[in-house]
Design a protein around this motif. Structure first.
Motif, PDB file in Angstrom:
ATOM      1  N   ALA A 126      80.205  63.568  12.286  1.00 24.67           N
ATOM      2  CA  ALA A 126      81.574  62.893  12.458  1.00 24.67           C
ATOM      3  C   ALA A 126      82.019  63.456  13.797  1.00 24.67           C
ATOM      4  O   ALA A 126      82.625  62.764  14.526  1.00 24.67           O
ATOM      5  N   GLN A 127      81.368  64.452  14.312  1.00 23.61           N
ATOM      6  CA  GLN A 127      81.632  64.893  15.666  1.00 23.61           C
ATOM      7  C   GLN A 127      81.195  63.744  16.782  1.00 23.61           C
ATOM      8  O   GLN A 127      81.775  63.388  17.658  1.00 23.61           O
ATOM      9  N   TRP A 128      79.810  63.269  16.388  1.00 24.43           N
ATOM     10  CA  TRP A 128      79.283  62.239  17.255  1.00 24.43           C
ATOM     11  C   TRP A 128      80.017  60.784  16.982  1.00 24.43           C
ATOM     12  O   TRP A 128      80.036  59.970  18.103  1.00 24.43           O
ATOM     13  N   LEU A 129      80.553  60.432  15.931  1.00 26.73           N
ATOM     14  CA  LEU A 129      81.391  59.189  15.832  1.00 26.73           C
ATOM     15  C   LEU A 129      82.507  59.399  16.708  1.00 26.73           C
ATOM     16  O   LEU A 129      82.863  58.271  17.292  1.00 26.73           O
ATOM     17  N   SER A 130      83.052  60.478  16.619  1.00 27.28           N
ATOM     18  CA  SER A 130      84.311  60.880  17.841  1.00 27.28           C
ATOM     19  C   SER A 130      83.737  60.493  19.022  1.00 27.28           C
ATOM     20  O   SER A 130      84.495  59.955  19.742  1.00 27.28           O
ATOM     21  N   VAL A 131      82.794  61.031  19.541  1.00 25.89           N
ATOM     22  CA  VAL A 131      82.320  60.902  20.871  1.00 25.89           C
ATOM     23  C   VAL A 131      82.179  59.155  21.027  1.00 25.89           C
ATOM     24  O   VAL A 131      82.401  58.818  21.821  1.00 25.89           O
ATOM     25  N   PHE A 132      81.252  58.761  20.201  1.00 24.17           N
ATOM     26  CA  PHE A 132      80.998  57.104  20.560  1.00 24.17           C
ATOM     27  C   PHE A 132      82.329  56.513  20.419  1.00 24.17           C
ATOM     28  O   PHE A 132      82.321  55.740  21.465  1.00 24.17           O
ATOM     29  N   ALA A 149      82.044  52.999  27.471  1.00 22.24           N
ATOM     30  CA  ALA A 149      81.333  52.558  28.698  1.00 22.24           C
ATOM     31  C   ALA A 149      79.985  53.007  28.470  1.00 22.24           C
ATOM     32  O   ALA A 149      79.130  52.703  29.187  1.00 22.24           O
ATOM     33  N   THR A 150      79.708  53.761  27.522  1.00 23.64           N
ATOM     34  CA  THR A 150      78.300  54.360  27.275  1.00 23.64           C
ATOM     35  C   THR A 150      77.780  53.733  25.964  1.00 23.64           C
ATOM     36  O   THR A 150      78.502  53.487  25.085  1.00 23.64           O
ATOM     37  N   THR A 151      76.346  53.511  26.240  1.00 18.56           N
ATOM     38  CA  THR A 151      75.793  52.864  25.101  1.00 18.56           C
ATOM     39  C   THR A 151      75.007  54.111  24.395  1.00 18.56           C
ATOM     40  O   THR A 151      74.325  54.809  25.187  1.00 18.56           O
ATOM     41  N   PHE A 152      75.135  54.271  23.373  1.00 14.12           N
ATOM     42  CA  PHE A 152      74.280  55.441  22.322  1.00 14.12           C
ATOM     43  C   PHE A 152      73.370  54.662  21.666  1.00 14.12           C
ATOM     44  O   PHE A 152      73.716  53.772  20.846  1.00 14.12           O
ATOM     45  N   PHE A 172      82.924  70.642  20.111  1.00 15.75           N
ATOM     46  CA  PHE A 172      81.697  69.749  20.468  1.00 15.75           C
ATOM     47  C   PHE A 172      81.881  68.629  20.844  1.00 15.75           C
ATOM     48  O   PHE A 172      81.466  68.331  22.166  1.00 15.75           O
ATOM     49  N   ALA A 173      82.701  67.622  20.151  1.00 18.57           N
ATOM     50  CA  ALA A 173      83.077  66.406  20.624  1.00 18.57           C
ATOM     51  C   ALA A 173      83.725  66.349  22.046  1.00 18.57           C
ATOM     52  O   ALA A 173      83.410  65.471  22.750  1.00 18.57           O
ATOM     53  N   ASP A 174      84.837  67.014  21.837  1.00 15.57           N
ATOM     54  CA  ASP A 174      85.505  67.238  23.047  1.00 15.57           C
ATOM     55  C   ASP A 174      84.629  67.451  24.549  1.00 15.57           C
ATOM     56  O   ASP A 174      84.997  66.789  25.581  1.00 15.57           O
ATOM     57  N   ARG A 175      83.791  68.487  24.409  1.00 11.36           N
ATOM     58  CA  ARG A 175      83.063  68.771  25.411  1.00 11.36           C
ATOM     59  C   ARG A 175      81.771  67.649  25.800  1.00 11.36           C
ATOM     60  O   ARG A 175      81.701  67.361  26.893  1.00 11.36           O
ATOM     61  N   MET A 176      81.309  67.140  24.599  1.00 15.14           N
ATOM     62  CA  MET A 176      80.607  65.942  25.082  1.00 15.14           C
ATOM     63  C   MET A 176      81.166  64.909  25.792  1.00 15.14           C
ATOM     64  O   MET A 176      80.745  64.317  26.692  1.00 15.14           O
ATOM     65  N   VAL A 177      82.398  64.424  25.134  1.00 15.80           N
ATOM     66  CA  VAL A 177      82.957  63.236  25.737  1.00 15.80           C
ATOM     67  C   VAL A 177      83.382  63.640  27.254  1.00 15.80           C
ATOM     68  O   VAL A 177      83.086  62.751  28.279  1.00 15.80           O
ATOM     69  N   SER A 178      83.760  64.812  27.594  1.00 14.32           N
ATOM     70  CA  SER A 178      84.143  65.123  28.950  1.00 14.32           C
ATOM     71  C   SER A 178      82.743  65.095  29.794  1.00 14.32           C
ATOM     72  O   SER A 178      82.747  64.468  30.985  1.00 14.32           O
ATOM     73  N   GLU A 179      81.609  65.627  29.312  1.00 13.41           N
ATOM     74  CA  GLU A 179      80.573  65.774  30.067  1.00 13.41           C
ATOM     75  C   GLU A 179      79.807  64.082  30.266  1.00 13.41           C
ATOM     76  O   GLU A 179      79.401  63.813  31.330  1.00 13.41           O
TER      77      GLU A 179
END
Ligand code: SF4
Length: 220
Positions: free
Chosen positions: A100-106, A111-114, A69-76
Motif C-alpha cells: 500500500a505504501q508503494w501504491l501511494s508512491v505510484f 511523471a515516473t514509470t514504475f 516510507f512512501a513520503d520519503r520515496m515520493v520526495s526522493e
C-alpha cells in the motif's frame, strides 16, 4: 531526525545506468515465492552476499517499515527526477501495508514509470493492492510464474506474465521468458513462443542489451 542515505540506487549491469531501483533481501521478503524460484534465485548469490550489499538490503527493509516510507520515496523520486524505477531487483511486496505504501508512491509520481515483477500475486492479502497498481497508467506490473505456480488465473487487467524457465524441457508461456543460466544455450521448446529476455541471449549479451536500452518491460 533527517536521513542522509538514499532509498534509491541508480543502475546496475542488468538495468543499465539510468534506471533507479529499490531492493530488499530476497526470500525473507518473498511470501509468494515458489521452491523453484527460490532454488535458482540470482539474489541469493554473488554480490548480494557481500557485506555492504546485505547491510544495505537490511537497512532498506527497516526503512520500508517506517510510516513515512512512501513520503520519503515520493520526495526522493521527485528530487532525483527519476524517469524509470524498478521496484525490487531483489525482494518482493512482503505485506499488504508495504504494498500500500508503494501504491501511494505510484499515485503521487505520475511523471515516473514504475515496473516490477512479483510472486506476491499468490498472497491473498497482497493481491488486491497489486491489482490496483496494475490499473495505473505509470505502472508496468509483471506477475512472475513458473511450472510450480502455474499461470495466474484470472489475470488482472494490465498485468503481464514473466515466466521462469529452469529446465530445458519446461513448457514456456506468458509474455516474457527468463531462462535460468544452465538452460540459456538450449533451444526453446516449440513455435509461437513468448519473447525471451534479450539480455539473457548470447546475441543480446554481445550487443550490450540492458533494460534501459531494451525497454520491453517498462515502456508499454
Ligand atoms: S526484456 Fe528487456 S527490459 Fe525486460 S528484463 Fe529483459 S532486458 Fe530488461
Amino acid at each position: 531526525m533527517a536521513t542522509l542515505r538514499a532509498l534509491l540506487a541508480l543502475g546496475n549491469a542488468k538495468l543499465g545506468t539510468a534506471i533507479h531501483h529499490f531492493d530488499l533481501e530476497a526470500v525473507s521478503t518473498c511470501p509468494g515465492r515458489s521452491s523453484l524460484c527460490e532454488s535458482v534465485c540470482y539474489a541469493r548469490r554473488g554480490r548480494f552476499h557481500v557485506g555492504p550489499v546485505r547491510n544495505r538490503l537490511r537497512w532498506c527493509l527497516r526503512q520500508s517499515r517506517r510510516t513515512d516510507f512512501a513520503d520519503r520515496m515520493v520526495s526522493e523520486v521527485r528530487r532525483k527526477g527519476a524517469l524509470v524505477v524498478r521496484v525490487h531487483v531483489s525482494g518482493d511486496f512482503y505485506a499488504r501495508e508495504y504494498a500500500a505504501q508503494w501504491l501511494s508512491v505510484f499515485r503521487r509520481c505520475h511523471a515516473t514509470t514504475f515496473y516490477f515483477y512479483t510472486r506476491s500475486w499468490r498472497v491473498a492479502e497482497v493481491a488486491p493492492v497489486l491489482e490496483q497498481m496494475a490499473g495505473l497508467e505509470n505502472v508496468r506490473a509483471w506477475y512472475s510464474a513458473d511450472v510450480e505456480t502455474g499461470l495466474p488465473e484470472p489475470l488482472p487487467k494490465g498485468v503481464r506474465v514473466a515466466w521462469l524457465q529452469t529446465a530445458a524441457d519446461d513448457p514456456v508461456t506468458g509474455d516474457l521468458v527468463f531462462r535460468d543460466r544452465p538452460v540459456r544455450p538450449t533451444p526453446l521448446p516449440g513455435f509461437g513462443l513468448p519473447v525471451v529476455c534479450p539480455s539473457e541471449t548470447p546475441v543480446g549479451h554481445r550487443q550490450g542489451v540492458n533494460c534501459g536500452n531494451c525497454g520491453h518491460c517498462w515502456r508499454a
